[in-house]
Design a protein around this motif. Structure first.
Motif, PDB file in Angstrom:
ATOM      1  N   LEU A  62      39.679  39.586  52.788  1.00 56.40           N
ATOM      2  CA  LEU A  62      40.908  40.313  52.611  1.00 56.40           C
ATOM      3  C   LEU A  62      40.703  41.625  52.743  1.00 56.40           C
ATOM      4  CD1 LEU A  62      42.548  37.966  49.812  1.00 56.40           C
ATOM      5  CD2 LEU A  62      43.202  38.205  52.157  1.00 56.40           C
ATOM      6  N   ARG A  63      41.715  42.380  53.260  1.00 53.32           N
ATOM      7  CA  ARG A  63      41.876  43.640  53.143  1.00 53.32           C
ATOM      8  C   ARG A  63      42.098  44.620  52.077  1.00 53.32           C
ATOM      9  NH1 ARG A  63      38.287  44.468  56.915  1.00 53.32           N
ATOM     10  NH2 ARG A  63      38.679  43.754  58.922  1.00 53.32           N
ATOM     11  N   MET A  64      42.860  43.829  51.270  1.00 54.70           N
ATOM     12  CA  MET A  64      43.259  44.308  49.883  1.00 54.70           C
ATOM     13  C   MET A  64      42.285  43.926  48.812  1.00 54.70           C
ATOM     14  SD  MET A  64      46.853  43.661  48.389  1.00 54.70           S
ATOM     15  CE  MET A  64      48.087  44.150  49.618  1.00 54.70           C
ATOM     16  N   GLN A  65      41.062  44.904  48.794  1.00 55.64           N
ATOM     17  CA  GLN A  65      40.250  44.526  47.786  1.00 55.64           C
ATOM     18  C   GLN A  65      40.395  45.119  46.498  1.00 55.64           C
ATOM     19  OE1 GLN A  65      36.568  43.400  48.888  1.00 55.64           O
ATOM     20  NE2 GLN A  65      38.019  42.254  50.288  1.00 55.64           N
ATOM     21  N   GLU A  66      41.133  46.022  46.360  1.00 53.24           N
ATOM     22  CA  GLU A  66      41.139  46.538  45.077  1.00 53.24           C
ATOM     23  C   GLU A  66      42.709  46.672  44.570  1.00 53.24           C
ATOM     24  OE1 GLU A  66      39.034  48.164  42.886  1.00 53.24           O
ATOM     25  OE2 GLU A  66      37.188  47.503  43.861  1.00 53.24           O
ATOM     26  N   PRO A  67      43.319  45.457  44.537  1.00 56.87           N
ATOM     27  CA  PRO A  67      44.761  45.505  43.928  1.00 56.87           C
ATOM     28  C   PRO A  67      44.625  46.124  42.359  1.00 56.87           C
ATOM     29  CG  PRO A  67      44.392  43.576  44.990  1.00 56.87           C
ATOM     30  CD  PRO A  67      42.946  44.281  44.972  1.00 56.87           C
ATOM     31  N   ARG A  68      45.387  46.833  42.241  1.00 51.96           N
ATOM     32  CA  ARG A  68      45.391  47.567  40.831  1.00 51.96           C
ATOM     33  C   ARG A  68      46.778  47.543  40.240  1.00 51.96           C
ATOM     34  NH1 ARG A  68      46.774  53.369  41.683  1.00 51.96           N
ATOM     35  NH2 ARG A  68      47.994  52.896  43.469  1.00 51.96           N
ATOM     36  N   GLN A  69      46.724  47.456  39.014  1.00 53.52           N
ATOM     37  CA  GLN A  69      48.026  47.878  38.214  1.00 53.52           C
ATOM     38  C   GLN A  69      47.716  48.931  37.274  1.00 53.52           C
ATOM     39  OE1 GLN A  69      50.126  47.747  35.949  1.00 53.52           O
ATOM     40  NE2 GLN A  69      52.005  46.664  36.516  1.00 53.52           N
ATOM     41  N   HIS A  70      48.430  50.200  37.325  1.00 54.67           N
ATOM     42  CA  HIS A  70      48.022  51.107  37.065  1.00 54.67           C
ATOM     43  C   HIS A  70      47.879  51.057  35.389  1.00 54.67           C
ATOM     44  CE1 HIS A  70      51.973  52.641  35.310  1.00 54.67           C
ATOM     45  NE2 HIS A  70      52.379  51.833  36.119  1.00 54.67           N
ATOM     46  N   MET A  71      48.548  50.186  34.625  1.00 53.24           N
ATOM     47  CA  MET A  71      48.474  50.085  33.166  1.00 53.24           C
ATOM     48  C   MET A  71      47.406  49.172  32.935  1.00 53.24           C
ATOM     49  SD  MET A  71      52.577  50.114  32.151  1.00 53.24           S
ATOM     50  CE  MET A  71      52.798  48.728  33.882  1.00 53.24           C
ATOM     51  N   LYS A  72      47.181  48.344  33.723  1.00 54.62           N
ATOM     52  CA  LYS A  72      46.129  47.233  32.998  1.00 54.62           C
ATOM     53  C   LYS A  72      44.778  47.421  33.779  1.00 54.62           C
ATOM     54  CE  LYS A  72      49.466  44.971  30.842  1.00 54.62           C
ATOM     55  NZ  LYS A  72      50.178  43.727  31.157  1.00 54.62           N
ATOM     56  N   GLY A  73      44.541  48.473  34.679  1.00 51.72           N
ATOM     57  CA  GLY A  73      43.051  48.591  35.215  1.00 51.72           C
ATOM     58  C   GLY A  73      43.115  47.918  36.496  1.00 51.72           C
ATOM     59  N   ASN A  74      41.833  47.945  37.234  1.00 50.16           N
ATOM     60  CA  ASN A  74      41.845  47.102  38.378  1.00 50.16           C
ATOM     61  C   ASN A  74      41.402  45.608  38.419  1.00 50.16           C
ATOM     62  OD1 ASN A  74      39.197  47.059  39.126  1.00 50.16           O
ATOM     63  ND2 ASN A  74      39.368  49.163  39.597  1.00 50.16           N
ATOM     64  N   LEU A  75      41.711  44.927  39.440  1.00 50.30           N
ATOM     65  CA  LEU A  75      41.296  43.627  39.484  1.00 50.30           C
ATOM     66  C   LEU A  75      39.829  43.269  39.501  1.00 50.30           C
ATOM     67  CD1 LEU A  75      42.578  40.814  39.833  1.00 50.30           C
ATOM     68  CD2 LEU A  75      42.576  40.871  42.155  1.00 50.30           C
ATOM     69  N   THR A  76      39.107  44.090  40.070  1.00 52.57           N
ATOM     70  CA  THR A  76      37.488  43.943  40.321  1.00 52.57           C
ATOM     71  C   THR A  76      36.840  44.233  38.764  1.00 52.57           C
ATOM     72  OG1 THR A  76      37.720  45.972  41.163  1.00 52.57           O
ATOM     73  CG2 THR A  76      36.413  44.211  42.436  1.00 52.57           C
ATOM     74  N   ASP A  77      37.390  45.028  37.939  1.00 51.46           N
ATOM     75  CA  ASP A  77      36.939  45.178  36.524  1.00 51.46           C
ATOM     76  C   ASP A  77      37.458  44.007  35.826  1.00 51.46           C
ATOM     77  OD1 ASP A  77      36.335  47.723  37.211  1.00 51.46           O
ATOM     78  OD2 ASP A  77      37.985  48.923  36.260  1.00 51.46           O
ATOM     79  N   TYR A  78      38.500  43.320  36.066  1.00 55.61           N
ATOM     80  CA  TYR A  78      39.029  42.434  34.967  1.00 55.61           C
ATOM     81  C   TYR A  78      38.276  41.083  35.470  1.00 55.61           C
ATOM     82  CZ  TYR A  78      41.881  37.970  34.339  1.00 55.61           C
ATOM     83  OH  TYR A  78      42.319  36.916  33.890  1.00 55.61           O
ATOM     84  N   ILE A  79      37.656  40.992  36.969  1.00 58.80           N
ATOM     85  CA  ILE A  79      37.057  39.776  37.193  1.00 58.80           C
ATOM     86  C   ILE A  79      35.569  40.047  36.489  1.00 58.80           C
ATOM     87  CG2 ILE A  79      35.861  38.518  39.263  1.00 58.80           C
ATOM     88  CD1 ILE A  79      38.521  39.389  40.637  1.00 58.80           C
ATOM     89  N   MET A  96      43.539  30.854  35.109  1.00 62.73           N
ATOM     90  CA  MET A  96      43.641  30.719  36.624  1.00 62.73           C
ATOM     91  C   MET A  96      43.244  31.847  37.405  1.00 62.73           C
ATOM     92  SD  MET A  96      47.472  30.584  38.192  1.00 62.73           S
ATOM     93  CE  MET A  96      47.543  29.803  40.104  1.00 62.73           C
ATOM     94  N   PRO A  97      42.774  31.644  38.459  1.00 57.91           N
ATOM     95  CA  PRO A  97      41.857  32.670  39.047  1.00 57.91           C
ATOM     96  C   PRO A  97      43.068  33.857  39.627  1.00 57.91           C
ATOM     97  CG  PRO A  97      41.454  30.678  40.174  1.00 57.91           C
ATOM     98  CD  PRO A  97      42.236  30.454  38.942  1.00 57.91           C
ATOM     99  N   PRO A  98      42.878  35.076  39.749  1.00 53.37           N
ATOM    100  CA  PRO A  98      43.846  36.063  40.293  1.00 53.37           C
ATOM    101  C   PRO A  98      44.170  35.663  41.505  1.00 53.37           C
ATOM    102  CG  PRO A  98      41.484  37.125  39.909  1.00 53.37           C
ATOM    103  CD  PRO A  98      41.380  35.475  39.396  1.00 53.37           C
ATOM    104  N   THR A  99      45.476  35.440  41.838  1.00 54.05           N
ATOM    105  CA  THR A  99      45.762  34.892  43.213  1.00 54.05           C
ATOM    106  C   THR A  99      45.869  36.003  44.249  1.00 54.05           C
ATOM    107  OG1 THR A  99      48.136  35.202  42.345  1.00 54.05           O
ATOM    108  CG2 THR A  99      47.250  33.020  42.204  1.00 54.05           C
TER     109      THR A  99
END
Lengths: 294, 792
Positions: free
Chosen positions: B392-409, B630-633
């Protein structure tokens, strides 16, 4: 002040209706189908103390041919127009027009008389009726008068009705013989008011020469515009002689007669261009109908 | 109706059962917000601002309070510092903070014994405004010296998706084409209205309103008023069509304020004008882009910059736009999105957010590239769009308040992520099969005559065909959490508790199908509660195409949990201690799976009686809930649409008619083909309306909405769309979604616009700006000197 109310009156004859109106004057309004009146009431754009509901006056609801005239009672519904399409070629054109208007549900409620009295510049029925040379019958305590529809409409939501008068009938005289009419418009979706519209009426003699023509435009001025220049272009011609040059000229006459404005629905330029296109198309449609019956 | 779908290995999944509330809907007994009443209820009305930006200098309610029947008035003086925040920043701000940020903003509210009295009292509230400079233009709002709509400033952080190197992409390109597209705001324009009914007793707040996000509203009330979530009861009533409109809104919070003030149940019922001009809308958007293409049809670069206005209270920064994944075959890419506030009515997520707008720009520019290299648009899509398994091209979906997805995983344990699909790779599906199947059904290769070439000319009428594609997410994590609880009763019936909206998308039915399939009981034995936060676990609600994928997953997991508990007891009590995993339930009967010779059977209700008997000292019912994470969709799941349209354009008037339509949808396993067909056609009509007629008009002087009714806000009706559009499904099974199902409601809306725009282009030889109103079509023809034989 806070709770608005009115007294509801229900006449059963034309005479009773006229009496009630005379008794209450401007404090009373006639209620035909109510599809516009209800909106005006909700938006507080009308105020009245007496509502005279004409729904139960059977003598006002008819569509018929009598003598050389097509007669439409003021309380005939838009759906009645649709259902009476096979009466004659003009009824067919009005039926086609009615089917372009609002939805089946609303058409069963809305009336021809109400549509005329609301006097909206974009009313679909007005251009074909004016093109056909329709007249209005008005009845008041002092008697009846009869005037051309184009004189009945004075401006936006403004009619020639006197304080105690009611519209009883629209009639189109002198339409026996070979006639055709066509109305077309540009609208956005299937349920819409006209952004711009044009109607053409043509009557030919036994020799297929055009003896009368009517061209009327909607939504390009405060009231429907009759285009005498376009009518003159047509009158006296043989049907077979109405070529693309003639329809284009008539369209240009229509465009130059239009006094369109720009609003959120369409620009002045677009409306003016479309007046020419629609008028030329409506003439061709009439010609092909007449040739079909020739 | 032509639904091309054959249910396979499932009993209930895939069945086109009628929606469970069909009878109530058809007979008019289903209760929506506007229908709801409570005893002792009084009526509220909102005083709305007449100016686009101002500080309230003085507000005098004396005359209003003096009107007989008025029970109370609330103003900003009753609402110090009441902040709340909607999911994904669709709404962020204060309730009545003494500043008007758009014409129609809430300024005060009145409660009275009747609607008429409340309405009359509004005129008796005297407001003196101190005008502030307003910004009504999305591009001007970006400027440093622009009036600032919010304390945080107008401009949000840029959201960016980047891969490869644009310069390299430009070098590889034989042609680079640029383009700008501007979009008017689309109005949600739900036909229904909404009302909010609130009671405030002690510190107990209860609220009934049509909502697709009951839990979000519960959180909002908790945040704003500092009440424990346990004391906030939100009952989300069905909304009818919502499309994102009936997430939480300030009008609900104002109802709560009034209820607190007068200590009686208060109902605020919005007028249709308020619904269309004072709640929420789609963003005004502008996409500038460049695409590079090689002569062989390879996209070498995609460079897009997108601007969207948040209106007054929207705060979006990181909309996920999935067109960058859809066209992920481009070798190099850079997609940038910025949000900016204006003094216009709040905007927020509406069906297919971003993908209906930016996605349309990407599709159109891709079409222009295909045209340049003279390639069929269908082949061009197959060549350049992402395929299943690809990165996927969207490699770093982030949410400014909760950090980014890679950090979460990275922070998760292997146990948690053990059987997850490969992160940041497309797990299943693509447009590929949809395009191939669709081409066959639509007879594309026969009907497509080349770029800008009509399929048929009849006088002034020209027909053309087009194909468009769309993608969207299947729910979003981070604020988009979900859960579900199931309860197995004595008689073997099942209650499902899931926070979901009832906006006509059929989730209450499809979630029941998920539960019935997993529990092995008939659909009639399952009942669902979707709206009551006293019983449903927190979930972000029915938004972002979440419900089937994420809430469906949670529902299935909850059922699995309950089933496991049940089967363990069954194994012990009736099956001689057999491994419970060898047991299964079918039609409410527990038996040994895959062993026809074993004739031992026990019905769930019999077993439940054993469970409840005192001698066994076990509990009364079995409650199930999801185990595990649940895996991050966002990191693997997408929904796909490919649609084919034929249009007829009158080149004398510019009117467009859609004459034929085919919609293909890949949302994984189809839970209910009737429900999904509705979603797909509804989406296509939404997208078609957006590119043909819809667009909000704002007064240039103060930003008020000029077309706040259906008279001049033109929605497509069924009569404006072919009466029997064909829908077909491709079912690429998802590895995570319930029984392989994914999200569905939004990609169909994204695919429609590109298909119709391309069909119009092929009919008349020019590209037309959207919305393609008759006048816009004529202007485009004139400007481009299109068909010379302009038929009159």
């Amino acid at each position: 002040m806070v709770n608005r109310s009115f007294e509801y009156l229900r006449p059963e004859t034309i005479g009773e209706a006229v009496e009630m109106k005379a008794a209450h004057g401007t404090r009373a309004r006639f209620w035909a189908g109510g599809t516009d009146m209800m909106l005006l009431w909700n938006r507080r754009e009308v105020a009245f103390d007496y509502c005279i509901d004409l729904t139960y006056v059977p003598a006002l609801r008819y569509i018929e041919c009598s003598g050389d005239a097509l007669r439409i009672g003021a309380m005939a519904s838009l759906d009645d127009l649709d259902l009476k399409s096979d009466l004659n070629p003009l009824a067919a054109a009005l039926g086609h027009t009615a089917r372009l208007m609002c939805t089946k549900q609303t058409r069963t409620i809305a009336t021809v008389g109400g549509n005329m009295c609301h006097a909206s510049p974009s009313a679909d029925l007005t251009p074909p009726l004016v093109a056909m040379g329709a007249r209005c019958r008005l009845l008041g305590p002092d008697g009846e008068r009869d005037l051309p529809l184009e004189d009945f409409h004075l401006g936006v939501n403004e009619t020639a009705l006197a304080e105690s008068e009611m519209l009883t009938e629209i009639h189109v005289p002198g339409v026996d013989g070979k006639v055709a009419a066509h109305y077309d418009r540009v609208a956005r979706t299937v349920v819409d008011i006209a952004l711009v519209s044009s109607a053409v009426f043509i009557k030919v003699n036994a020799g297929n020469r055009i003896e009368r023509a009517g061209v009327a435009l909607g939504a390009v001025a405060p009231s429907v515009i009759r285009v005498t220049g376009a009518e003159e272009t047509l009158v006296g011609r043989d049907l077979s002689n109405v070529n693309n040059g003639v329809t284009t000229t008539a369209g240009e006459e229509a465009a130059s007669a239009a006094r369109a404005i720009s609003d959120i629905r369409a620009s002045k330029e677009y409306r003016t261009d479309m007046v020419a296109t629609l008028t030329a198309r409506a003439i061709r449609q009439c010609i092909s109908s007449l040739e079909g019956t020739a | 109706m032509n639904v091309l779908h054959k249910p396979k290995k499932f009993k209930i999944v895939g069945q086109g059962i009628p929606v469970i509330d069909a009878r109530e809907k058809v007979t008019g007994s289903l209760e929506y917000g506007v229908d709801f009443v409570l005893p002792r209820m009084v009526h509220g009305k909102i005083k709305r601002s007449t100016v686009p930006h101002a500080r309230i200098k003085r507000i005098d309610v004396t005359r209003a309070l003096a009107l007989p029947g008025v029970l109370g008035v609330v103003t900003h003086e009753d609402a110090p510092g009441l902040n709340w925040m909607g999911v994904w920043d669709n709404y962020r701000g204060q309730i009545l903070d003494g500043i008007s940020r758009f014409v129609g903003d809430e300024v005060a509210a009145v409660a009275a014994t009747s609607v008429e009295i409340a309405d009359a009292a509004l005129d008796l509230i005297d407001v003196e405004y101190e005008p502030l400079p307003a910004v009504l233009d999305v591009e001007k709002a970006l400027l440093d010296d622009a009036p600032q709509v919010r304390e945080e400033g107008n401009v949000r952080d840029e959201y960016r998706v980047v891969w490869g190197d644009l310069d390299e992409g430009e070098t590889q390109a034989d042609y680079v084409i640029d383009q700008e597209m501007r979009y008017k705001a689309q109005n949600y324009a739900g036909i229904g209205r909404n009302a909010c009914i609130c009671t405030w007793d002690g510190d107990q707040v209860s609220m009934w309103t049509s909502s697709q996000t009951p839990s979000e509203l519960q959180t909002g009330i908790h945040q704003a008023f500092g009440i424990p979530m346990s004391n906030v009861r939100v009952v989300a009533l069905p909304s009818g069509c919502s499309f994102g409109l009936w997430w939480s809104n300030n009008f609900m919070m104002v109802t709560a304020l009034l209820a607190r003030k007068v200590r009686k149940p208060v109902k605020i019922e919005l007028t249709s004008q308020e619904c269309m001009a004072a709640v929420k809308r789609r963003h005004i958007e502008i996409t500038r882009g460049r695409m590079g293409v090689a002569k062989d049809g390879t996209l070498t670069m995609a460079d897009f910059s997108h601007l969207m206005d948040n209106g007054a209270y929207g705060f979006k920064t990181d909309v996920y736009f999935f067109c960058c994944d859809l066209w992920g075959g481009a070798r190099n890419g850079d997609y940038r999105v910025r949000g900016v506030n204006t003094n216009l009515v709040t905007s927020g997520c509406m069906r297919a957010v971003g993908d209906i707008t930016m996605g349309l720009a990407v599709e159109r520019l891709a079409d222009k590239c295909a045209h340049k290299v003279n390639m069929d648009p269908l082949e061009f899509r197959i060549k350049n769009q992402i395929k299943s398994g690809q990165q996927l091209r969207m490699q770093e979906p982030r949410q400014h308040m909760k950090g980014n997805l890679t950090d979460y995983i990275d922070g998760l344990t292997e146990e948690q992520t053990g059987n997850w699909p490969k992160m940041f790779h497309l797990s299943s599906g693509s447009t590929h099969e949809l395009l191939l199947k669709g081409a066959e059904k639509f007879r594309w290769h026969e009907r497509w005559k080349g770029w800008g070439v009509p399929t048929r000319v009849n006088g002034s009428k020209r027909r053309g065909v087009g194909v468009g594609t769309g993608a969207h997410c299947c729910g979003v994590e981070f604020g988009g959490n979900t859960s579900s609880v199931v309860r197995l009763n004595h008689d073997g019936s099942v209650n499902v508790f899931s926070a979901a909206g009832r906006q006509g998308q059929g989730s209450e039915t499809t979630l029941v199908q998920v539960a019935a399939e997993e529990m092995g009981v008939p659909v009639e034995k399952v009942s669902i509660v979707t709206g009551d936060t006293y019983v449903v676990p927190w979930a972000s609600g029915s938004s972002a195409s979440t419900t089937m994928f994420r809430t469906g997953w949670a529902t299935r997991e909850a059922c699995r949990d309950a089933k496991t508990q049940l089967l363990k007891i069954a194994a012990r009590e009736f099956f001689d201690g057999i491994d419970h995993e060898k047991l299964d339930i079918e039609d409410g009967i527990i038996r040994v799976a895959d062993d026809p010779a074993d004739n031992r059977r026990i019905a769930i209700d019999e077993l439940m009686n054993v469970l409840c008997s005192d001698s066994l000292s076990q509990t009364s019912v079995i409650t199930g809930r999801p185990n595990g994470v649940m895996p991050p969709t966002i990191a693997f799941a997408r929904q796909w649409a490919a649609q084919f349209a034929e249009v007829e354009v009158d080149v004398g008037t510019g009117e467009i008619r859609i004459t034929d339509y085919l919609a293909g949808q890949d949302s994984g396993t189809v839970m209910n083909p009737k429900v999904l067909k509705n979603q797909v056609i509804g989406g296509a009509i939404c997208g078609a309306g957006f590119v043909l007629y819809e667009g909000m008009e704002f007064d240039p002087s103060d930003g008020r909405v000029l077309n706040d009714s259906l008279l001049d806000y033109k929605l497509l009706r069924t009569g404006d769309f072919p009466s029997d559009p064909e829908v077909f499904f491709v079912e690429s099974q998802d590895p995570v979604g319930p029984f392989g199902a994914r999200g569905a409601g939004e990609s169909p809306a994204a695919a429609a616009g590109p298909a119709i725009c391309q069909a119009v282009h092929n009919a008349i030889g020019v590209w037309v700006d959207v919305p393609m109103t008759p006048e816009t079509v004529m202007r485009a023809i004139k400007e481009n000197e299109g068909p010379k034989a302009m038929a009159s």
